[in-house]
Design a protein around this motif. Structure first.
Motif, PDB file in Angstrom:
ATOM      1  N   VAL A   1      -9.177  -1.979   5.062  1.00 23.21           N
ATOM      2  CA  VAL A   1      -8.192  -1.509   4.082  1.00 23.21           C
ATOM      3  C   VAL A   1      -7.052  -2.511   3.941  1.00 23.21           C
ATOM      4  O   VAL A   1      -6.600  -2.798   2.827  1.00 23.21           O
ATOM      5  CB  VAL A   1      -7.655  -0.118   4.490  1.00 23.21           C
ATOM      6  N   THR A   2      -6.577  -3.041   5.066  1.00 22.17           N
ATOM      7  CA  THR A   2      -5.407  -3.927   5.027  1.00 22.17           C
ATOM      8  C   THR A   2      -5.758  -5.373   4.689  1.00 22.17           C
ATOM      9  O   THR A   2      -4.878  -6.137   4.300  1.00 22.17           O
ATOM     10  CB  THR A   2      -4.665  -3.903   6.371  1.00 22.17           C
ATOM     11  N   ARG A   3      -7.014  -5.755   4.882  1.00 19.73           N
ATOM     12  CA  ARG A   3      -7.435  -7.128   4.590  1.00 19.73           C
ATOM     13  C   ARG A   3      -8.674  -7.118   3.690  1.00 19.73           C
ATOM     14  O   ARG A   3      -9.774  -7.479   4.098  1.00 19.73           O
ATOM     15  CB  ARG A   3      -7.742  -7.891   5.894  1.00 19.73           C
ATOM     16  N   PRO A   4      -8.512  -6.704   2.435  1.00 22.98           N
ATOM     17  CA  PRO A   4      -9.667  -6.650   1.525  1.00 22.98           C
ATOM     18  C   PRO A   4     -10.164  -8.052   1.181  1.00 22.98           C
ATOM     19  O   PRO A   4      -9.425  -9.030   1.250  1.00 22.98           O
ATOM     20  CB  PRO A   4      -9.111  -5.952   0.291  1.00 22.98           C
ATOM     21  N   ARG A   5     -11.403  -8.122   0.786  1.00 24.60           N
ATOM     22  CA  ARG A   5     -11.991  -9.409   0.411  1.00 24.60           C
ATOM     23  C   ARG A   5     -11.541  -9.811  -0.991  1.00 24.60           C
ATOM     24  O   ARG A   5     -11.363  -8.971  -1.874  1.00 24.60           O
ATOM     25  CB  ARG A   5     -13.515  -9.333   0.465  1.00 24.60           C
ATOM     26  N   THR A   6     -11.377 -11.085  -1.168  1.00 20.92           N
ATOM     27  CA  THR A   6     -11.114 -11.655  -2.490  1.00 20.92           C
ATOM     28  C   THR A   6     -12.096 -12.793  -2.706  1.00 20.92           C
ATOM     29  O   THR A   6     -12.624 -13.362  -1.737  1.00 20.92           O
ATOM     30  CB  THR A   6      -9.670 -12.185  -2.598  1.00 20.92           C
ATOM     31  N   ALA A   7     -12.358 -13.127  -3.959  1.00 19.74           N
ATOM     32  CA  ALA A   7     -13.333 -14.179  -4.246  1.00 19.74           C
ATOM     33  C   ALA A   7     -12.940 -14.925  -5.508  1.00 19.74           C
ATOM     34  O   ALA A   7     -12.364 -14.350  -6.444  1.00 19.74           O
ATOM     35  CB  ALA A   7     -14.729 -13.567  -4.417  1.00 19.74           C
ATOM     36  N   VAL A   8     -13.251 -16.219  -5.531  1.00 16.72           N
ATOM     37  CA  VAL A   8     -13.071 -17.036  -6.729  1.00 16.72           C
ATOM     38  C   VAL A   8     -14.345 -16.937  -7.560  1.00 16.72           C
ATOM     39  O   VAL A   8     -15.457 -17.073  -7.031  1.00 16.72           O
ATOM     40  CB  VAL A   8     -12.785 -18.506  -6.359  1.00 16.72           C
TER      41      VAL A   8
ATOM     42  N   ASP B   1     -11.558  -7.184  -4.232  1.00 17.77           N
ATOM     43  CA  ASP B   1     -12.629  -6.222  -3.977  1.00 17.77           C
ATOM     44  C   ASP B   1     -12.155  -4.949  -3.287  1.00 17.77           C
ATOM     45  O   ASP B   1     -12.818  -4.439  -2.379  1.00 17.77           O
ATOM     46  CB  ASP B   1     -13.723  -6.886  -3.123  1.00 17.77           C
ATOM     47  N   SER B   2     -11.010  -4.423  -3.712  1.00 22.44           N
ATOM     48  CA  SER B   2     -10.497  -3.214  -3.069  1.00 22.44           C
ATOM     49  C   SER B   2      -9.386  -2.625  -3.908  1.00 22.44           C
ATOM     50  O   SER B   2      -8.795  -3.311  -4.758  1.00 22.44           O
ATOM     51  CB  SER B   2      -9.971  -3.543  -1.659  1.00 22.44           C
ATOM     52  N   ALA B   3      -9.118  -1.349  -3.668  1.00 21.08           N
ATOM     53  CA  ALA B   3      -7.904  -0.756  -4.235  1.00 21.08           C
ATOM     54  C   ALA B   3      -6.697  -1.473  -3.637  1.00 21.08           C
ATOM     55  O   ALA B   3      -6.760  -2.004  -2.527  1.00 21.08           O
ATOM     56  CB  ALA B   3      -7.864   0.737  -3.925  1.00 21.08           C
ATOM     57  N   ILE B   4      -5.595  -1.496  -4.379  1.00 17.82           N
ATOM     58  CA  ILE B   4      -4.388  -2.186  -3.919  1.00 17.82           C
ATOM     59  C   ILE B   4      -3.343  -1.136  -3.574  1.00 17.82           C
ATOM     60  O   ILE B   4      -2.791  -0.475  -4.461  1.00 17.82           O
ATOM     61  CB  ILE B   4      -3.858  -3.160  -4.986  1.00 17.82           C
ATOM     62  N   TYR B   5      -3.115  -0.980  -2.272  1.00 23.92           N
ATOM     63  CA  TYR B   5      -2.180   0.018  -1.773  1.00 23.92           C
ATOM     64  C   TYR B   5      -1.051  -0.668  -0.996  1.00 23.92           C
ATOM     65  O   TYR B   5      -1.051  -1.889  -0.789  1.00 23.92           O
ATOM     66  CB  TYR B   5      -2.893   1.012  -0.857  1.00 23.92           C
ATOM     67  N   PHE B   6      -0.127   0.161  -0.525  1.00 23.81           N
ATOM     68  CA  PHE B   6       0.999  -0.347   0.268  1.00 23.81           C
ATOM     69  C   PHE B   6       0.523  -1.099   1.505  1.00 23.81           C
ATOM     70  O   PHE B   6       1.180  -2.026   1.966  1.00 23.81           O
ATOM     71  CB  PHE B   6       1.911   0.814   0.689  1.00 23.81           C
ATOM     72  N   SER B   7      -0.642  -0.704   2.034  1.00 26.25           N
ATOM     73  CA  SER B   7      -1.131  -1.303   3.272  1.00 26.25           C
ATOM     74  C   SER B   7      -1.686  -2.711   3.074  1.00 26.25           C
ATOM     75  O   SER B   7      -1.808  -3.470   4.037  1.00 26.25           O
ATOM     76  CB  SER B   7      -2.204  -0.413   3.904  1.00 26.25           C
ATOM     77  N   ASN B   8      -2.056  -3.064   1.845  1.00 22.45           N
ATOM     78  CA  ASN B   8      -2.656  -4.384   1.630  1.00 22.45           C
ATOM     79  C   ASN B   8      -2.025  -5.164   0.479  1.00 22.45           C
ATOM     80  O   ASN B   8      -2.472  -6.265   0.164  1.00 22.45           O
ATOM     81  CB  ASN B   8      -4.164  -4.251   1.401  1.00 22.45           C
ATOM     82  N   SER B   9      -1.001  -4.592  -0.180  1.00 22.42           N
ATOM     83  CA  SER B   9      -0.462  -5.226  -1.392  1.00 22.42           C
ATOM     84  C   SER B   9       0.118  -6.609  -1.113  1.00 22.42           C
ATOM     85  O   SER B   9      -0.115  -7.553  -1.882  1.00 22.42           O
ATOM     86  CB  SER B   9       0.598  -4.318  -2.023  1.00 22.42           C
ATOM     87  N   ASN B  10       0.867  -6.730  -0.023  1.00 15.21           N
ATOM     88  CA  ASN B  10       1.445  -8.042   0.307  1.00 15.21           C
ATOM     89  C   ASN B  10       0.363  -9.054   0.639  1.00 15.21           C
ATOM     90  O   ASN B  10       0.443 -10.228   0.253  1.00 15.21           O
ATOM     91  CB  ASN B  10       2.419  -7.918   1.480  1.00 15.21           C
ATOM     92  N   TYR B  11      -0.668  -8.596   1.365  1.00 16.14           N
ATOM     93  CA  TYR B  11      -1.767  -9.509   1.709  1.00 16.14           C
ATOM     94  C   TYR B  11      -2.481  -9.992   0.446  1.00 16.14           C
ATOM     95  O   TYR B  11      -2.792 -11.181   0.322  1.00 16.14           O
ATOM     96  CB  TYR B  11      -2.757  -8.817   2.639  1.00 16.14           C
ATOM     97  N   VAL B  12      -2.759  -9.074  -0.486  1.00 11.26           N
ATOM     98  CA  VAL B  12      -3.457  -9.444  -1.723  1.00 11.26           C
ATOM     99  C   VAL B  12      -2.647 -10.484  -2.499  1.00 11.26           C
ATOM    100  O   VAL B  12      -3.189 -11.497  -2.969  1.00 11.26           O
ATOM    101  CB  VAL B  12      -3.714  -8.191  -2.588  1.00 11.26           C
ATOM    102  N   ARG B  13      -1.340 -10.232  -2.626  1.00 12.05           N
ATOM    103  CA  ARG B  13      -0.484 -11.180  -3.345  1.00 12.05           C
ATOM    104  C   ARG B  13      -0.477 -12.553  -2.662  1.00 12.05           C
ATOM    105  O   ARG B  13      -0.659 -13.587  -3.327  1.00 12.05           O
ATOM    106  CB  ARG B  13       0.944 -10.628  -3.429  1.00 12.05           C
TER     107      ARG B  13
END
Length: 655
Positions: free
Chosen positions: A502-509, A540-552
């Motif tokens: 949840v806190t470290r969702p996957r991202t991809a180019v 690849d995940s919903a963006i919540y308070f728990s992972n928003s900073n990581y996604v950004r």
């Protein structure tokens, strides 16, 4: 990702070759639809229904007269009134054979499992008499066989011994066992009634495999006391203490007659199990082997009086049916709290095992079981069982497998088994007086061996290394510390994995698949090409308070890495950042703030943020928060291809 992934000769458009459908022009491009504003109450009720009533359990009651609804309500609580209407002699024949078969297996196992829980053997038989009758009326599984099981017996015995010594305070120990059973049933029934069955899914399959394997080895090691005839044995369950106790008694505590009996019949049991696996028609051979072993070994000890030579035996086994134990359950005092704590843990483990078994065999026969109804049935049977001198009962995998292979048709096989156990309690218990403890140890060792699933562990290692860590953590926790610590490790690692995902969702180019308008992960599709001046990233995940900073921060890091590569390759600088939003199922205020911060950061660097294919829930929240207005409607597209097509003319104008 490398600069080589870019197309050459200025080809920045994802249009297709001749003969393929062209990409839509900007004038015909579809806009992302904004769903109509939802009523807050309706939205809440929809979420509530999908969380707790996703299977729509009341659908059968719709448009039915009151009398029919009453009948359906009774059948819902007591499924026996549903399947019982179509019961016939053919089904009874299959249930009779399977019931007799599992009875021959359960009787010797129950005596051994009761000793595993530090209880008198009769309580094991009691627990295979009342609970199966209750389950047969309320349960929805046709194949599950109810009774004591090895893992729950060990867990219960370990937790109870930590509070009360069964040797110095046997009455208090027994009362605490009944109290724990009562609250195990209450826990199971409450989870089912309030439709909270999804909570048991938090214990991952990998953690269960490791826990069961560790528990099986611990159980087998505990049986060395009876298998070797050791009188003074450690009360601890960890492998170091057990082996130390075993080898300390090697010179003066082992009994060779006991070892001979145990080893001989263990070889016999393993041989019959091998025969049963080789030929499914001979499934009954390993099923009746434990009872045959008990009969032969008991007769051998009786005629040779081996008990006079140090062979430990069961001795007295009370005759008669279950006495009431309601007055022995603690409803106040310190022991009430202890009973609740132990009962909740034992009930959750028992529930996990039973539901997994029920689902497994239901899938084999292509029918559905209601998980919440199963929990209520298991809970009620344990509550009633606690009032009739039973300890925690659940579904047994070994007996359920035999029940399945014997051709059971309904839960009547449990009733047949209960009747056989009843007859045993009434007339046959004196015959077990000379049954050697070694044979019970051999039966339990034989029963727990299948719980060590090496193939499953290997598959887990190949598929998911994090799952394998959870598996091994639970396994080593059980065998080197204790059963409860192993269970705690299993639950902790399962939760840690959820939190990590949840806190470290996957991202991809994403890159463009040549000659198509499709954009995919460039690591999965190395032939995919990047569009110069455009960076496309998928979250690849919903963006919540728990992972928003990581996604950004992760998106910014992708951008920084890509800028360095295009600069080194003397390619056009990144001017557009496209975020593919289709996997983003939801977003909260923290996620929106993260997008706003990203947008402002990109604006300072003259890079345009673009969103592609946000879902209805996401786009609705983006409009409500006015972020969509800040970004601009011209920067939200239905597909990545539309977004890239919009960017390409702007890039061409600047070249």
């Amino acid at each position: 990702m490398s600069a080589r992934a870019y197309p050459v000769d200025g080809d920045v458009s994802p249009t297709t070759d001749s003969g393929d459908l062209p990409i839509k022009s900007s004038s015909h491009r579809h806009k992302v639809g904004v769903p109509p504003k939802q009523n807050m109450f309706h939205d809440f009720m929809y979420t509530f229904k999908e969380t707790f009533f996703h299977d729509d359990p009341l659908r059968h009651f719709k448009d039915q007269p009151k009398s029919k609804q009453l009948i359906l309500g009774i059948q819902s609580v007591f499924p026996v009134f549903d399947w019982g209407r179509n019961y016939n002699l053919k089904k009874f024949r299959g249930d009779l054979i399977s019931g007799l078969t599992i009875a021959s297996l359960c009787i010797p196992q129950d005596i051994g499992y009761a000793k595993l829980a530090n209880l008198d053997p009769k309580y094991g038989l009691y627990s295979s008499f009342v609970p199966p009758l209750i389950y047969a009326c309320m349960g929805s599984s046709r194949d599950i066989a109810i009774g004591p099981v090895a893992v729950v017996s060990l867990l219960l015995g370990t937790l109870l011994r930590a509070e009360v010594d069964p040797n110095t305070n046997p009455d208090e120990y027994l009362r605490l066992a009944f109290t724990a059973t009562f609250f195990a049933g209450v826990t199971e029934a409450a989870l089912g009634f309030f439709r909270l069955g999804f909570l048991i899914d938090f214990l991952s399959h990998a953690a269960v495999v490791g826990f069961m394997g560790g528990a099986a080895i611990t159980i087998a090691l505990q049986q060395l006391k009876g298998f070797l005839g050791i009188k003074k044995f450690t009360k601890k369950t960890d492998i170091v203490s057990v082996l130390d106790s075993v080898f300390s008694a090697a010179h003066h505590g082992w009994n060779w007659q006991t070892i001979l009996i145990g080893a001989s019949f263990l070889m016999f049991l393993l041989t019959t199990k091998f025969i049963g696996k080789k030929s499914k028609k001979l499934f009954w051979v390993p099923a009746i082997a434990p009872l045959i072993s008990v009969v032969i070994s008991t007769f051998f000890v009786y005629i040779t009086r081996a008990d006079k030579q140090g062979v430990q035996i069961v001795k007295h086994l009370d005759q008669g049916i279950n006495p009431s134990s309601f007055d022995k359950i603690y409803f106040s005092g310190d022991n009430l709290v202890k009973g609740i704590r132990i009962g909740v843990v034992a009930g959750m483990v028992a529930l996990t095992e039973a539901v997994a078994i029920g689902r497994t065999f239901a899938a084999m026969k292509d029918y559905q079981i209601d998980g919440n109804k199963e929990m209520v049935a298991l809970g009620v049977m344990n509550v009633v069982g606690s009032m009739s001198s039973c300890y925690v009962a659940t579904g047994s995998f070994s007996r359920s497998a035999v029940n399945f292979m014997a051709g059971c048709q309904t839960a009547v096989s449990n009733i047949i088994m209960s009747i056989v156990v009843l007859l045993t309690l009434l007339f046959l218990t004196p015959l077990f007086k000379y049954t050697p403890n070694a044979i019970l140890a051999a039966i339990i060792i034989n029963a727990v061996i299948p719980l060590i699933d090496i193939q499953a562990a290997i598959l887990i290692f190949k598929v998911d290394k994090l799952d394998f860590i959870a598996c091994m953590g639970a396994f080593f926790g059980v065998i080197f510390v204790s059963v409860e610590i192993g269970l705690l490790i299993a639950v902790s690692i399962s939760f840690a994995k959820i939190l990590l995902q949840v806190t470290r969702p996957r991202t991809a180019v994403l890159g463009n698949i040549p000659r198509t308008s499709v954009y995919r992960n460039i690591q999965q599709y190395p032939e995919a090409t990047l569009v110069p001046g455009v960076l496309t990233i998928r979250v690849d995940s919903a963006i919540y308070f728990s992972n928003s900073n990581y996604v950004r921060e992760r998106i910014q890091r992708w951008l920084h890495e890509e800028e360095e590569k295009v600069k080194a390759a003397s390619l056009p600088r990144i001017q557009f950042l496209i975020i593919e939003m289709s996997p983003v199922t939801d977003i909260d205020t923290s996620g929106i703030h993260a997008l706003e911060d990203l947008y402002k950061s990109l604006q300072k660097r003259d890079i345009q943020l673009i969103l592609a294919n946000p879902g209805p829930l996401v786009i609705g929240k983006l409009h409500l928060s006015h972020f969509a207005d800040m970004l601009g409607p011209d920067n939200i597209f239905l597909t990545v291809a539309d977004a890239v097509e919009s960017c390409c003319p702007k890039l061409s104008n600047e070249v």
